[in-house]
Design an enzyme around this catalytic site. Structure first.
Site, PDB file in Angstrom:
ATOM      1  N   HIS A  57      82.600 -24.307  53.847  1.00 17.94           N
ATOM      2  CA  HIS A  57      83.637 -24.864  53.393  1.00 17.94           C
ATOM      3  C   HIS A  57      83.704 -26.463  53.620  1.00 17.94           C
ATOM      4  O   HIS A  57      83.033 -27.355  54.434  1.00 17.94           O
ATOM      5  CB  HIS A  57      85.405 -24.325  52.618  1.00 17.94           C
ATOM      6  CG  HIS A  57      85.976 -25.207  54.068  1.00 17.94           C
ATOM      7  ND1 HIS A  57      86.199 -24.318  55.469  1.00 17.94           N
ATOM      8  CD2 HIS A  57      86.609 -25.970  54.053  1.00 17.94           C
ATOM      9  CE1 HIS A  57      87.298 -24.409  55.778  1.00 17.94           C
ATOM     10  NE2 HIS A  57      88.033 -25.668  55.284  1.00 17.94           N
ATOM     11  N   HIS A  59      85.694 -29.213  53.746  1.00 16.46           N
ATOM     12  CA  HIS A  59      86.413 -30.013  54.850  1.00 16.46           C
ATOM     13  C   HIS A  59      85.558 -30.458  55.867  1.00 16.46           C
ATOM     14  O   HIS A  59      84.673 -29.852  56.774  1.00 16.46           O
ATOM     15  CB  HIS A  59      87.376 -29.629  55.708  1.00 16.46           C
ATOM     16  CG  HIS A  59      88.528 -29.207  54.351  1.00 16.46           C
ATOM     17  ND1 HIS A  59      89.170 -28.791  54.601  1.00 16.46           N
ATOM     18  CD2 HIS A  59      88.348 -29.623  52.686  1.00 16.46           C
ATOM     19  CE1 HIS A  59      90.349 -28.495  53.325  1.00 16.46           C
ATOM     20  NE2 HIS A  59      90.308 -29.052  52.315  1.00 16.46           N
ATOM     21  N   ASP A  61      85.627 -31.124  58.860  1.00 15.31           N
ATOM     22  CA  ASP A  61      86.186 -30.174  59.911  1.00 15.31           C
ATOM     23  C   ASP A  61      85.077 -29.901  60.699  1.00 15.31           C
ATOM     24  O   ASP A  61      85.674 -28.514  61.405  1.00 15.31           O
ATOM     25  CB  ASP A  61      87.567 -30.947  60.439  1.00 15.31           C
ATOM     26  CG  ASP A  61      88.682 -29.208  59.904  1.00 15.31           C
ATOM     27  OD1 ASP A  61      87.988 -29.704  58.606  1.00 15.31           O
ATOM     28  OD2 ASP A  61      88.581 -28.229  60.425  1.00 15.31           O
ATOM     29  N   HIS A  62      84.809 -28.670  58.993  1.00 15.74           N
ATOM     30  CA  HIS A  62      83.573 -28.046  59.641  1.00 15.74           C
ATOM     31  C   HIS A  62      82.432 -27.987  58.708  1.00 15.74           C
ATOM     32  O   HIS A  62      80.760 -27.715  58.723  1.00 15.74           O
ATOM     33  CB  HIS A  62      84.082 -27.060  58.296  1.00 15.74           C
ATOM     34  CG  HIS A  62      85.243 -26.150  58.439  1.00 15.74           C
ATOM     35  ND1 HIS A  62      85.580 -25.588  59.047  1.00 15.74           N
ATOM     36  CD2 HIS A  62      86.775 -27.041  58.245  1.00 15.74           C
ATOM     37  CE1 HIS A  62      86.871 -24.716  59.271  1.00 15.74           C
ATOM     38  NE2 HIS A  62      87.411 -25.685  58.661  1.00 15.74           N
ATOM     39  N   HIS A 119      92.385 -22.075  49.854  1.00 14.56           N
ATOM     40  CA  HIS A 119      92.326 -23.271  50.805  1.00 14.56           C
ATOM     41  C   HIS A 119      90.926 -24.342  50.005  1.00 14.56           C
ATOM     42  O   HIS A 119      92.057 -25.530  49.807  1.00 14.56           O
ATOM     43  CB  HIS A 119      91.722 -22.420  52.099  1.00 14.56           C
ATOM     44  CG  HIS A 119      91.320 -23.697  52.825  1.00 14.56           C
ATOM     45  ND1 HIS A 119      92.723 -24.241  53.632  1.00 14.56           N
ATOM     46  CD2 HIS A 119      90.663 -24.824  53.160  1.00 14.56           C
ATOM     47  CE1 HIS A 119      92.361 -25.394  54.560  1.00 14.56           C
ATOM     48  NE2 HIS A 119      91.443 -25.670  54.328  1.00 14.56           N
ATOM     49  N   ASP A 138      88.737 -20.733  56.994  1.00 11.65           N
ATOM     50  CA  ASP A 138      90.126 -21.500  56.942  1.00 11.65           C
ATOM     51  C   ASP A 138      91.141 -20.727  55.531  1.00 11.65           C
ATOM     52  O   ASP A 138      91.516 -20.934  55.173  1.00 11.65           O
ATOM     53  CB  ASP A 138      90.483 -23.112  56.941  1.00 11.65           C
ATOM     54  CG  ASP A 138      90.068 -23.940  57.787  1.00 11.65           C
ATOM     55  OD1 ASP A 138      89.690 -23.210  58.698  1.00 11.65           O
ATOM     56  OD2 ASP A 138      89.985 -25.021  57.859  1.00 11.65           O
ATOM     57  N   HIS A 176      90.068 -21.822  63.363  1.00 15.81           N
ATOM     58  CA  HIS A 176      90.786 -22.231  64.036  1.00 15.81           C
ATOM     59  C   HIS A 176      91.925 -21.567  64.994  1.00 15.81           C
ATOM     60  O   HIS A 176      91.948 -20.885  64.919  1.00 15.81           O
ATOM     61  CB  HIS A 176      91.987 -23.214  63.023  1.00 15.81           C
ATOM     62  CG  HIS A 176      91.454 -24.569  62.184  1.00 15.81           C
ATOM     63  ND1 HIS A 176      91.358 -26.264  63.037  1.00 15.81           N
ATOM     64  CD2 HIS A 176      90.415 -24.691  61.305  1.00 15.81           C
ATOM     65  CE1 HIS A 176      90.865 -26.216  62.079  1.00 15.81           C
ATOM     66  NE2 HIS A 176      90.557 -25.890  60.787  1.00 15.81           N
TER      67      HIS A 176
HETATM   68 FE    FE Z   1      89.481 -26.588  58.659  1.00 13.98          FE
HETATM   69 ZN    ZN Z   2      89.694 -26.570  55.679  1.00 10.93          ZN
END
Ligand code: FE
Ligand code: ZN
Length: 260
Positions: A57, A59, A61-62, A119, A138, A176
């Site tokens: 996805h 975001h 942090d990905h 999410h 996530d 995570h």
């Molecule tokens: Fe994440």
């Molecule tokens: Zn995420």
């Protein structure tokens, strides 16, 4: 059948990245791209050359390492065909877009794509049936689930139902290490669950030793993860929601976790 090797390592403060390697073809995929330096170093340490990135996805942090990894390795980037909320297209840099029900082959192993919005709206998960593993980004965490940022509770519940329907022996790789805080919350909504009590103790001990709690297993999640258990009579009774729909119970549990 080609056996794939999985190598999981931490990235940033609490993300996980997994390298998936085929000794047979030499191909290597990374699931998500939090940080180029860490991921390229991990591949180098293993002596593997990255050939693919599988993005779950949009975001940061990905995806933050996507451009640099692609530039340095020339790898093929596979990612969701759906735009995230407010975006006008797929994640920038994705070469091959995939959606719900699509299958593709990675190093002679089948990969099934599940769209699990909630999410984010673009979220896809990657199921490797022959390897008995799923990468849930996530959407589903060990003993938890992602916050519902872009979708709604009903949408997120329907996404989790797709993951709950996978074979129970499937290994659950999530984005995570949130398991300990998830476990502490889980026990507040499902206090009489013996399997959960045991798991809470086991997880606490693992984290104290600095060990990962990921991957989990789908079958264990069905017994212990409250976000997959809105049909459970004890949880419903505890919440005073005996006659509510599953997605409504799920939404209430998610709300409590958000406010915990
Ligand atoms: Fe994440
Ligand atoms: Zn995420």
């Amino acid at each position: 059948m080609a056996g794939l090797e999985f190598f999981q390592f931490p990235v940033l403060s609490d993300n996980y990245c997994v390298l998936i390697h085929s000794p047979e073809t030499g191909e290597t995929a990374a699931v998500d791209a939090a940080d180029a330096t860490t991921i390229l170093a991990a591949a180098k340490e293993k002596g593997w050359k990255l050939t693919h990135l599988l993005i779950t996805h949009h975001h940061w942090d990905h995806t933050d390492g996507l451009a640099e990894i692609k530039q340095q390795t020339g790898c093929t980037v596979i990612g969701p065909k759906y735009p995230g909320k407010g975006k006008d297209g797929p994640v920038e840099g994705v070469d091959t877009t995939v959606g719900d029900g699509d299958t593709f082959t990675f190093a002679s192993s089948t990969v099934e794509v599940l769209h699990t919005p909630g999410h984010t709206l673009d979220m896809v998960n990657y199921h490797f049936p022959e390897e008995k593993a799923v990468f849930t980004g996530d959407t589903l965490f060990v003993l938890g689930c992602g916050r519902v940022f872009e979708g709604d509770g009903k949408m997120m519940w329907e996404s989790l139902e797709k993951l709950a329907a996978l074979p129970p022996e499937t290994s659950l790789y999530c984005g995570h290490e949130y398991t300990l805080s998830n476990a502490r919350f889980a026990i507040t909504v499902d206090p009489s669950n013996e399997a959960l009590k045991l798991k809470l103790a086991e997880i606490g001990a693992k984290r104290e030793r600095g060990e990962p709690t990921v991957p989990g297993r789908i079958g264990e999640e069905l017994e212990t993860n409250p976000f997959l258990r809105p049909a459970d009579p004890a949880i419903r009774k505890h919440l005073g929601m005996e006659t509510a729909k599953n997605w409504e119970v799920f939404t209430e549990i998610r709300k409590r976790k958000d406010n915990a």
